[in-house]
Write a protein that holds these residues in place. Structure first.
Motif, short mmCIF file in Angstrom:
data_model
loop_
_atom_site.label_atom_id
_atom_site.label_comp_id
_atom_site.label_asym_id
_atom_site.label_seq_id
_atom_site.Cartn_x
_atom_site.Cartn_y
_atom_site.Cartn_z
N SER A 13 24.17 27.39 5.22
CA SER A 13 25.74 27.46 6.01
C SER A 13 27.16 26.33 4.96
O SER A 13 27.46 26.69 4.22
CB SER A 13 26.35 27.25 7.08
N GLY A 14 25.95 25.20 5.03
CA GLY A 14 26.40 24.20 3.94
C GLY A 14 26.35 24.19 2.47
O GLY A 14 27.22 24.16 2.14
N ASN A 15 25.29 24.87 2.43
CA ASN A 15 24.90 25.58 0.81
C ASN A 15 25.75 26.29 0.02
O ASN A 15 26.99 26.94 -0.42
CB ASN A 15 23.90 25.99 0.86
N TYR A 16 26.33 27.84 1.84
CA TYR A 16 27.89 28.80 1.48
C TYR A 16 29.17 28.09 0.83
O TYR A 16 29.76 28.60 0.43
CB TYR A 16 27.71 29.61 2.16
N LEU A 17 29.21 26.76 1.89
CA LEU A 17 30.48 26.07 1.59
C LEU A 17 30.77 25.19 0.61
O LEU A 17 31.25 24.81 -0.11
CB LEU A 17 30.90 25.27 2.94
N CYS A 20 31.32 27.70 -2.26
CA CYS A 20 32.79 28.02 -2.27
C CYS A 20 33.41 27.12 -2.57
O CYS A 20 34.77 27.47 -3.82
CB CYS A 20 32.94 28.57 -0.92
N LEU A 21 33.38 26.16 -2.50
CA LEU A 21 33.74 25.00 -3.02
C LEU A 21 33.36 24.36 -5.04
O LEU A 21 34.62 23.81 -5.50
CB LEU A 21 33.17 23.28 -2.97
N GLY A 22 32.65 25.38 -5.28
CA GLY A 22 32.40 25.51 -7.30
C GLY A 22 30.64 24.18 -7.11
O GLY A 22 30.65 23.49 -6.32
N VAL A 23 29.61 24.50 -8.27
CA VAL A 23 28.72 23.79 -8.46
C VAL A 23 29.13 22.95 -9.36
O VAL A 23 29.52 23.97 -10.76
CB VAL A 23 27.60 24.54 -8.57
N ASN A 24 29.17 21.60 -9.66
CA ASN A 24 29.00 20.57 -9.70
C ASN A 24 28.06 19.63 -9.91
O ASN A 24 27.10 19.98 -8.88
CB ASN A 24 30.55 20.35 -10.25
N ALA A 25 28.14 18.30 -10.64
CA ALA A 25 27.20 17.17 -10.77
C ALA A 25 27.37 16.73 -8.86
O ALA A 25 26.31 16.61 -8.78
CB ALA A 25 27.73 16.24 -11.90
N ALA A 26 28.63 16.40 -8.36
CA ALA A 26 28.67 16.36 -7.34
C ALA A 26 27.68 17.00 -6.19
O ALA A 26 27.56 16.69 -5.63
CB ALA A 26 30.29 16.00 -7.05
N SER A 27 28.45 18.23 -6.62
CA SER A 27 27.76 18.98 -5.33
C SER A 27 26.60 19.33 -5.63
O SER A 27 25.33 19.24 -4.46
CB SER A 27 28.22 20.89 -5.55
N PHE A 31 24.06 17.72 -2.28
CA PHE A 31 22.96 18.63 -1.95
C PHE A 31 21.41 17.95 -2.20
O PHE A 31 20.96 17.91 -0.47
CB PHE A 31 23.01 20.10 -2.36
N THR A 32 21.51 17.35 -2.74
CA THR A 32 19.77 16.96 -2.90
C THR A 32 19.37 15.30 -1.54
O THR A 32 18.53 15.53 -0.83
CB THR A 32 19.29 15.94 -4.63
N LEU A 33 21.45 14.86 -1.37
CA LEU A 33 20.76 14.17 -0.40
C LEU A 33 20.56 14.60 0.38
O LEU A 33 20.47 13.56 1.64
CB LEU A 33 21.80 12.99 -1.38
N SER A 34 21.86 15.05 0.93
CA SER A 34 21.47 15.90 2.20
C SER A 34 20.09 16.25 2.74
O SER A 34 20.14 15.91 3.77
CB SER A 34 22.40 16.76 2.59
N LEU A 35 19.29 17.18 2.13
CA LEU A 35 17.98 17.60 2.15
C LEU A 35 17.84 16.68 2.41
O LEU A 35 16.85 16.00 3.53
CB LEU A 35 18.02 18.14 0.69
N THR A 36 17.68 15.25 1.53
CA THR A 36 16.84 14.06 1.85
C THR A 36 17.13 13.79 3.09
O THR A 36 16.32 12.83 3.99
CB THR A 36 16.44 13.20 0.29
N LEU A 37 18.56 13.26 3.15
CA LEU A 37 18.70 12.01 3.90
C LEU A 37 18.42 13.47 5.46
O LEU A 37 17.19 12.71 6.43
CB LEU A 37 19.70 11.46 4.31
N SER A 38 18.05 14.14 6.02
CA SER A 38 17.82 14.93 7.15
C SER A 38 16.84 15.02 7.45
O SER A 38 16.41 14.75 8.48
CB SER A 38 18.19 16.90 6.91
N CYS A 39 15.68 15.60 6.29
CA CYS A 39 14.68 15.27 6.39
C CYS A 39 14.03 14.08 7.02
O CYS A 39 13.11 13.45 7.56
CB CYS A 39 14.18 15.63 4.79
N LEU A 40 14.48 13.43 7.02
CA LEU A 40 13.45 11.64 6.42
C LEU A 40 14.42 11.32 8.47
O LEU A 40 13.37 10.68 8.40
CB LEU A 40 14.84 10.34 6.11
#
Length: 359
Positions: A13-17, A20-27, A31-40
């Protein structure tokens, strides 16, 4: 497993938001950081590490709106940890993110945070119910095992009482036969013998001899039956317990583990050997405790007698008859005798079942 499914739903669901914000380097970085930290957070069981990860992500999400869509994911972890200090921080970060998002996204973002809260509560209640279920199951299993042990003990006690009653009845029958039938047969034999002495009629001599032989045969049969009943009624375990209990000056530990009934002559031999061994301990040793083991193995019977003393007086020729008698008894049963004096005095007797049958 339920937590992983819930977190996967929040992450998608966060990926969908983010889309909507627009895919760029920050997004992509978010994506990568949130996935890593959540897995940790999911991997580490250490609460301190999880708290540090969540605080770090909340701080990063404040200046950068692309991290905000993943805040519900970490809000789920906060509720899972049930940390009262992190929850206000996470809510403040989510509240701040509402004003940083474009006009169309705050509403889905708020709904996603509410779903995160509901999923975390549902998961927590589900885990509490599972813990309670496991606790009840463990208690039930423990109670079942306890009941099985008690039932086994009751069955064993009942079997012992039945055996004791059976042996007692055999003894009673043996006494009744000996005291009544045996005495009557003895009287008949005496009367027959008297009749043979005073008989003057040659035609009755053969009949009296036949009657005397019949009575002698009956008497022999009665004696054999009485002896067999008495021998079968011998409870080796109980007799050994009585021998041990009548030794107040010597602490004796008895271990009896025999599944089948021992043969008659082996019972007599074991009783005599135990008595002789205890007598030798009193005569020649300074031991204050001993151990008697009677055990049945698949291939042999074992009798083991051991004390913790040292030999104070060497046995004389007369005293030596005891050990010689033990050795003769064991040889007559086809067994082996081993004596060890390294750690106290040990008598180890083993009788192979096949060897015993041959004797």
């Amino acid at each position: 497993m339920q937590d992983l499914v819930n977190k996967l739903f929040l992450f998608l669901s966060g990926n969908y938001l983010i889309w909507c914000l627009g895919v760029n380097a920050a997004s992509i970085f978010a994506f990568t950081l949130s996935l890593t930290l959540s897995c940790l957070c999911t991997y580490f069981a250490n609460r301190k590490i999880c708290v540090l990860i969540i605080v770090l992500f909340c701080l990063i999400s404040l200046p950068e709106p692309h991290f905000a869509p993943y805040l519900p994911l970490f809000l789920y972890d906060i509720l899972y940890l049930n940390n009262k200090f992190l929850l206000p921080a996470g809510l403040l970060a989510a509240f701040y993110a509402v004003f940083q998002l474009p006009a169309a996204l705050p509403c889905p973002f708020v709904i996603l945070n509410i779903m995160s809260f509901l999923l975390a509560r549902y998961s927590g209640k589900n885990k509490a119910l599972l813990r309670e279920l496991h606790f009840i199951r463990d208690q039930s299993t423990e109670a079942e095992l306890h009941l099985k042990e008690r039932n086994q003990a009751l069955i064993q006690k009942q079997n012992m009482e039945i055996q004791a009653a059976t042996l007692s009845e055999r003894n009673r029958i043996a006494r009744e036969i000996h005291d009544n039938v045996g005495h009557l047969l003895t009287r008949s034999l005496l009367q027959t013998g008297a009749l043979k002495v005073i008989n003057t009629n040659p035609s009755l001599e053969e009949s009296l001899n036949t009657l005397n032989d019949t009575l002698n045969t009956a008497m022999t049969s009665i004696r054999t039956s009485v002896h067999d009943l008495h021998d079968e009624s011998i409870n080796l375990h109980r007799i050994l317990q009585e021998i041990v209990s009548h030794e107040p000056s010597l602490r004796i530990q008895l271990e009896y583990d025999v599944e089948h009934e021992l043969p008659r002559d082996m019972k007599y031999a074991f009783i005599s050997i135990v008595r002789e061994a205890i007598n030798n301990i009193h005569k020649h040793s300074n031991a204050d405790c001993a151990r008697i083991v009677v055990r049945e193995h698949p291939a042999f019977f074992l009798l083991q007698i051991q004390d913790n003393g040292t030999i104070e007086k060497e046995p004389s020729e007369t005293d030596g008859i005891g050990l010689s008698g033990i050795r003769d008894r064991i040889q007559s049963l086809g067994g082996t005798l081993r004596i060890d004096t390294r750690h106290g005095f040990l008598i180890n007797i083993s009788i192979v079942k096949n060897s015993y049958m041959e004797h």
